[in-house]
Design a protein around this motif. Structure first.
Motif, PDB file in Angstrom:
ATOM      1  N   ARG A 135       0.818  -1.214   0.000  1.00 42.08           N
ATOM      2  CA  ARG A 135       0.000   0.000   0.000  1.00 42.08           C
ATOM      3  C   ARG A 135       0.851   1.264   0.000  1.00 42.08           C
ATOM      4  O   ARG A 135       1.894   1.325   0.651  1.00 42.08           O
ATOM      5  CB  ARG A 135      -0.875   0.056   1.246  1.00 42.08           C
ATOM      6  CG  ARG A 135      -2.052  -0.891   1.192  1.00 42.08           C
ATOM      7  CD  ARG A 135      -2.898  -0.732   2.432  1.00 42.08           C
ATOM      8  NE  ARG A 135      -3.962  -1.704   2.475  1.00 42.08           N
ATOM      9  CZ  ARG A 135      -5.150  -1.554   1.881  1.00 42.08           C
ATOM     10  NH1 ARG A 135      -5.412  -0.451   1.200  1.00 42.08           N
ATOM     11  NH2 ARG A 135      -6.074  -2.489   1.974  1.00 42.08           N
TER      12      ARG A 135
ATOM     13  N   TYR B 121      -3.903 -10.159  -4.207  1.00 41.80           N
ATOM     14  CA  TYR B 121      -4.095  -9.571  -2.865  1.00 41.80           C
ATOM     15  C   TYR B 121      -5.030 -10.441  -2.009  1.00 41.80           C
ATOM     16  O   TYR B 121      -4.635 -10.941  -0.953  1.00 41.80           O
ATOM     17  CB  TYR B 121      -4.636  -8.136  -3.007  1.00 41.80           C
ATOM     18  CG  TYR B 121      -5.099  -7.523  -1.708  1.00 41.80           C
ATOM     19  CD1 TYR B 121      -4.192  -7.115  -0.737  1.00 41.80           C
ATOM     20  CD2 TYR B 121      -6.461  -7.353  -1.450  1.00 41.80           C
ATOM     21  CE1 TYR B 121      -4.625  -6.567   0.475  1.00 41.80           C
ATOM     22  CE2 TYR B 121      -6.904  -6.802  -0.257  1.00 41.80           C
ATOM     23  CZ  TYR B 121      -5.984  -6.411   0.697  1.00 41.80           C
ATOM     24  OH  TYR B 121      -6.416  -5.875   1.890  1.00 41.80           O
TER      25      TYR B 121
ATOM     26  N   TRP C   7      -1.112 -15.434   4.356  1.00 42.55           N
ATOM     27  CA  TRP C   7      -1.539 -14.937   5.689  1.00 42.55           C
ATOM     28  C   TRP C   7      -1.936 -16.093   6.616  1.00 42.55           C
ATOM     29  O   TRP C   7      -1.369 -16.233   7.708  1.00 42.55           O
ATOM     30  CB  TRP C   7      -2.658 -13.893   5.529  1.00 42.55           C
ATOM     31  CG  TRP C   7      -3.119 -13.320   6.833  1.00 42.55           C
ATOM     32  CD1 TRP C   7      -4.133 -13.801   7.623  1.00 42.55           C
ATOM     33  CD2 TRP C   7      -2.586 -12.178   7.524  1.00 42.55           C
ATOM     34  NE1 TRP C   7      -4.266 -13.031   8.748  1.00 42.55           N
ATOM     35  CE2 TRP C   7      -3.327 -12.022   8.721  1.00 42.55           C
ATOM     36  CE3 TRP C   7      -1.547 -11.278   7.251  1.00 42.55           C
ATOM     37  CZ2 TRP C   7      -3.082 -10.999   9.641  1.00 42.55           C
ATOM     38  CZ3 TRP C   7      -1.308 -10.258   8.172  1.00 42.55           C
ATOM     39  CH2 TRP C   7      -2.057 -10.128   9.344  1.00 42.55           C
TER      40      TRP C   7
ATOM     41  N   ASP D 210       7.049  -6.468   3.771  1.00 42.61           N
ATOM     42  CA  ASP D 210       5.978  -7.429   4.081  1.00 42.61           C
ATOM     43  C   ASP D 210       5.665  -8.512   3.029  1.00 42.61           C
ATOM     44  O   ASP D 210       6.125  -8.486   1.903  1.00 42.61           O
ATOM     45  CB  ASP D 210       4.710  -6.694   4.494  1.00 42.61           C
ATOM     46  CG  ASP D 210       4.099  -7.314   5.750  1.00 42.61           C
ATOM     47  OD1 ASP D 210       4.625  -8.318   6.250  1.00 42.61           O
ATOM     48  OD2 ASP D 210       3.079  -6.787   6.240  1.00 42.61           O
ATOM     49  N   TYR D 211       4.809  -9.428   3.511  1.00 39.08           N
ATOM     50  CA  TYR D 211       4.577 -10.725   2.888  1.00 39.08           C
ATOM     51  C   TYR D 211       3.939 -10.674   1.509  1.00 39.08           C
ATOM     52  O   TYR D 211       3.975 -11.658   0.786  1.00 39.08           O
ATOM     53  CB  TYR D 211       3.694 -11.578   3.824  1.00 39.08           C
ATOM     54  CG  TYR D 211       2.290 -11.018   3.998  1.00 39.08           C
ATOM     55  CD1 TYR D 211       1.213 -11.533   3.292  1.00 39.08           C
ATOM     56  CD2 TYR D 211       2.048  -9.931   4.852  1.00 39.08           C
ATOM     57  CE1 TYR D 211      -0.068 -11.007   3.437  1.00 39.08           C
ATOM     58  CE2 TYR D 211       0.780  -9.408   5.004  1.00 39.08           C
ATOM     59  CZ  TYR D 211      -0.274  -9.952   4.294  1.00 39.08           C
ATOM     60  OH  TYR D 211      -1.526  -9.417   4.426  1.00 39.08           O
ATOM     61  N   GLN D 212       3.351  -9.534   1.154  1.00 44.42           N
ATOM     62  CA  GLN D 212       2.753  -9.440  -0.187  1.00 44.42           C
ATOM     63  C   GLN D 212       3.838  -9.376  -1.259  1.00 44.42           C
ATOM     64  O   GLN D 212       3.560  -9.617  -2.432  1.00 44.42           O
ATOM     65  CB  GLN D 212       1.883  -8.175  -0.290  1.00 44.42           C
ATOM     66  CG  GLN D 212       0.755  -8.068   0.731  1.00 44.42           C
ATOM     67  CD  GLN D 212       1.195  -7.303   1.982  1.00 44.42           C
ATOM     68  OE1 GLN D 212       2.394  -7.100   2.227  1.00 44.42           O
ATOM     69  NE2 GLN D 212       0.234  -6.885   2.791  1.00 44.42           N
TER      70      GLN D 212
ATOM     71  N   HIS E 167       6.592  -8.160   8.415  1.00 45.89           N
ATOM     72  CA  HIS E 167       5.816  -7.634   9.543  1.00 45.89           C
ATOM     73  C   HIS E 167       5.025  -8.712  10.271  1.00 45.89           C
ATOM     74  O   HIS E 167       4.517  -8.469  11.367  1.00 45.89           O
ATOM     75  CB  HIS E 167       4.856  -6.545   9.045  1.00 45.89           C
ATOM     76  CG  HIS E 167       5.563  -5.309   8.569  1.00 45.89           C
ATOM     77  ND1 HIS E 167       5.591  -4.145   9.291  1.00 45.89           N
ATOM     78  CD2 HIS E 167       6.301  -5.063   7.456  1.00 45.89           C
ATOM     79  CE1 HIS E 167       6.286  -3.228   8.641  1.00 45.89           C
ATOM     80  NE2 HIS E 167       6.732  -3.759   7.517  1.00 45.89           N
ATOM     81  N   ILE E 168       4.869  -9.861   9.660  1.00 43.12           N
ATOM     82  CA  ILE E 168       4.025 -10.912  10.256  1.00 43.12           C
ATOM     83  C   ILE E 168       4.922 -12.063  10.724  1.00 43.12           C
ATOM     84  O   ILE E 168       6.127 -12.048  10.479  1.00 43.12           O
ATOM     85  CB  ILE E 168       2.948 -11.388   9.244  1.00 43.12           C
ATOM     86  CG1 ILE E 168       3.554 -12.144   8.055  1.00 43.12           C
ATOM     87  CG2 ILE E 168       2.137 -10.177   8.733  1.00 43.12           C
ATOM     88  CD1 ILE E 168       2.518 -12.790   7.133  1.00 43.12           C
TER      89      ILE E 168
ATOM     90  N   ARG F 215      -8.079  -5.193  13.980  1.00 41.90           N
ATOM     91  CA  ARG F 215      -8.706  -5.415  12.677  1.00 41.90           C
ATOM     92  C   ARG F 215      -9.534  -6.677  12.846  1.00 41.90           C
ATOM     93  O   ARG F 215      -9.147  -7.587  13.591  1.00 41.90           O
ATOM     94  CB  ARG F 215      -7.646  -5.681  11.601  1.00 41.90           C
ATOM     95  CG  ARG F 215      -7.186  -4.466  10.860  1.00 41.90           C
ATOM     96  CD  ARG F 215      -6.235  -4.799   9.701  1.00 41.90           C
ATOM     97  NE  ARG F 215      -5.246  -5.781  10.052  1.00 41.90           N
ATOM     98  CZ  ARG F 215      -5.319  -7.058   9.718  1.00 41.90           C
ATOM     99  NH1 ARG F 215      -6.313  -7.523   8.995  1.00 41.90           N
ATOM    100  NH2 ARG F 215      -4.382  -7.890  10.094  1.00 41.90           N
TER     101      ARG F 215
ATOM    102  N   ARG G 142     -10.367  -6.768   4.740  1.00 37.12           N
ATOM    103  CA  ARG G 142     -10.371  -7.861   3.741  1.00 37.12           C
ATOM    104  C   ARG G 142     -11.755  -8.490   3.597  1.00 37.12           C
ATOM    105  O   ARG G 142     -11.907  -9.716   3.677  1.00 37.12           O
ATOM    106  CB  ARG G 142      -9.322  -8.899   4.143  1.00 37.12           C
ATOM    107  CG  ARG G 142      -7.968  -8.240   4.333  1.00 37.12           C
ATOM    108  CD  ARG G 142      -6.912  -9.153   4.870  1.00 37.12           C
ATOM    109  NE  ARG G 142      -5.737  -8.380   5.246  1.00 37.12           N
ATOM    110  CZ  ARG G 142      -4.746  -8.811   6.004  1.00 37.12           C
ATOM    111  NH1 ARG G 142      -4.763 -10.049   6.462  1.00 37.12           N
ATOM    112  NH2 ARG G 142      -3.722  -8.045   6.294  1.00 37.12           N
TER     113      ARG G 142
END
Ligand code: G6P
Length: 472
Positions: free
Chosen positions: A12, A82, A91, A136-138, A160-161, A274, A312
């Motif tokens: 993002r 995504y 995820w 991050d993972y994306q 980050h995860i 979230r 999401r």
């Protein structure tokens, strides 16, 4: 397009569309944005990312001293890359398969193609010898793609995860490609020491590369080896910003108003997440509902405020989770509410930072019951905001924050009996003990804020670059 010496690449962009503002954009609220913006501004940096809506094709533009380079995603990219591979494969797999990951070849193909597009955009904007920091993972394949296209770059990646145990990671049909993708970086940062350890284990088992302490020897195409650093750099928050908000008269007045509007209960419990199955929201609701049922808590005395911000919303597991949570909230409230008091005040909404700090100030107990969480910044935000050294943090040992915040009441969220006891302990904790614990927690968050995090990471990258130049 001007070339930049520091480029951040993230799924993002740091801005959201805001049709009411003059520029049409506003800062997106995340901690990462707050963390990196000052560094980016100083370095005349560029930020490559998706503007958050499908089919939005935009030219690069400047926002608050940072060059933004939008990467367009079609509706199909959003669905496959995504919602699909990022949020329905990686995820859940990386969060200990709390939800079942789905392995779809078409999602993987889209993930490769979209990662390529991010890498191309970063390569285009990066100046000669620039530093590129992938997030991050994306975007796990971007480091290697970038290295192949631009060997002059110094490349960092921050995850980050969580990084999962090898027995879970090994399920991924594309496990080797993902590891090779990440190993394109000079420095790979993780939240916890354990994550870095699992990553090194996966590299040994899948690729048979040599790992020692934090170093990994990666073969190069020319027959040599290259050293990659894989290490924990726990992320933090802009603690001063929270302290300043917590001092503001209007925000303190708002906190009092919140208490008032809940009927001035003796204790307010708070959850802020979230709406995600990793957060253990149901475990928290179950424990709280049982305490009311057992008569250990009474609805006249205690209210749970649960903020669950939409997330999401087109991914099946999230649709289902929302239904389950809302059913639970309805049941507990139906059983225990009175005309004057509510058991759970449930808010499926996102709020600005000011309102969040007012909530933190109003809350006697903060409940972080994640089943798995990279860090959990909400825990740190609560602590930073408690200038009065009051309040109790109940924190899951499965959140990265537990490594640093040992003075919280640590819980195993799967142990509902244990969660209930911790809630009771928090509700009944004498102010002296609250202050002792909160002081220790606040010290840690103040001493290691997000600026330290980005400095530590970029320093490590700088050292790797220096070592490389030495050898060359
Ligand atoms: C987590 C991830 C971030 C992500 C955020 C919000 O914190 O680590 O990469 O941006 O969730 O999720 P979203 O899918 O809305 O970007």
């Amino acid at each position: 397009m001007t070339k930049a010496d520091l480029v951040v690449v993230a799924n993002r962009l740091p801005v959201d569309r805001d049709d009411d503002s003059e520029s049409g954009w506003r800062h997106s609220p995340g901690g990462l944005v707050a963390a990196l913006e000052p560094v980016m501004r100083k370095a005349d940096g560029a930020w490559v990312g998706w503007p958050g809506k499908p089919d939005l094709e935009l030219d690069p533009f400047e926002f608050d001293g940072v060059q933004l380079v939008p990467v367009a995603l079609t509706a199909e990219d959003v669905e496959l890359y995504y919602e699909g591979f990022s949020n329905d494969t990686i995820w859940p797999l990386y969060h200990d398969v709390i939800a079942a990951p789905r392995f779809r070849r078409a999602w993987w193909d889209a993930y490769v193609a979209v990662n390529r597009r991010f890498a191309d955009a970063a390569a285009e904007v990066a100046a000669d010898g620039a530093t590129v920091w992938v997030q991050d993972y994306q975007l796990q394949l971007v480091p290697r793609m970038l290295r192949e296209a631009r060997p002059d770059l110094t490349i960092g990646y921050f995850h980050h995860i969580p990084f999962p145990a090898h027995s879970l990671f090994a399920q991924l049909p594309w496990r080797r490609q993902v590891l090779e993708g990440l190993l394109g970086a000079d420095v790979i940062g993780f939240q916890r020491v354990a994550d870095a350890g699992e990553f090194a284990r996966a590299v040994r088992r899948q690729l048979h590369y040599e790992t020692r302490a934090s170093g990994i020897r990666v073969p190069t195409p020319t027959g040599g080896t290259r050293r990659v650093l894989a290490k924990a750099f726990p992320i933090s928050i802009d603690a001063d910003a929270y302290i300043q908000l917590a001092q503001r008269e209007d925000i303190r007045a708002r906190a009092a108003e919140i208490r008032e509007s809940l009927g001035n209960p003796r204790k307010i419990l708070l959850g802020v997440d979230r709406l995600d199955y990793t957060k253990g929201i149901q475990h928290r609701l179950k424990a709280f509902g049982e305490l009311l049922e057992d008569g250990r808590l009474a609805v006249e005395d205690v209210t749970l405020v649960q903020v669950a911000s939409p997330s999401r919303e087109r991914v099946d597991a999230y649709v289902q989770l929302r239904d389950e949570i809302e059913l639970m909230v309805g049941r507990v409230n139906g059983d225990f509410d009175t005309m004057d008091h509510t058991a759970i005040r449930y808010l499926h909404q996102a709020y600005p930072r000011e309102e969040m700090v007012a909530l933190y100030l109003a809350a006697d107990v903060m409940l972080v019951t994640a089943l798995r969480d990279g860090m959990n910044l909400v825990a740190k935000e609560y602590v930073a905001s408690r200038l009065d050294n009051r309040g109790v943090l109940v924190l899951s040992e499965f959140a990265g924050a537990a490594d640093e915040l040992g003075s919280a009441l640590l819980i195993n969220p799967h142990d509902i009996g244990g969660v209930k006891d911790a809630i009771m302990r928090a509700v009944e904790m004498p102010v002296g003990e609250q202050a002792r614990r909160m002081r220790a927690l606040r010290r840690r968050v103040r001493e290691h804020d997000v600026e330290d995090w980005s400095r530590d990471f970029l320093d490590a990258l700088g050292q790797m670059r220096a070592q490389r130049e030495d050898i060359a």
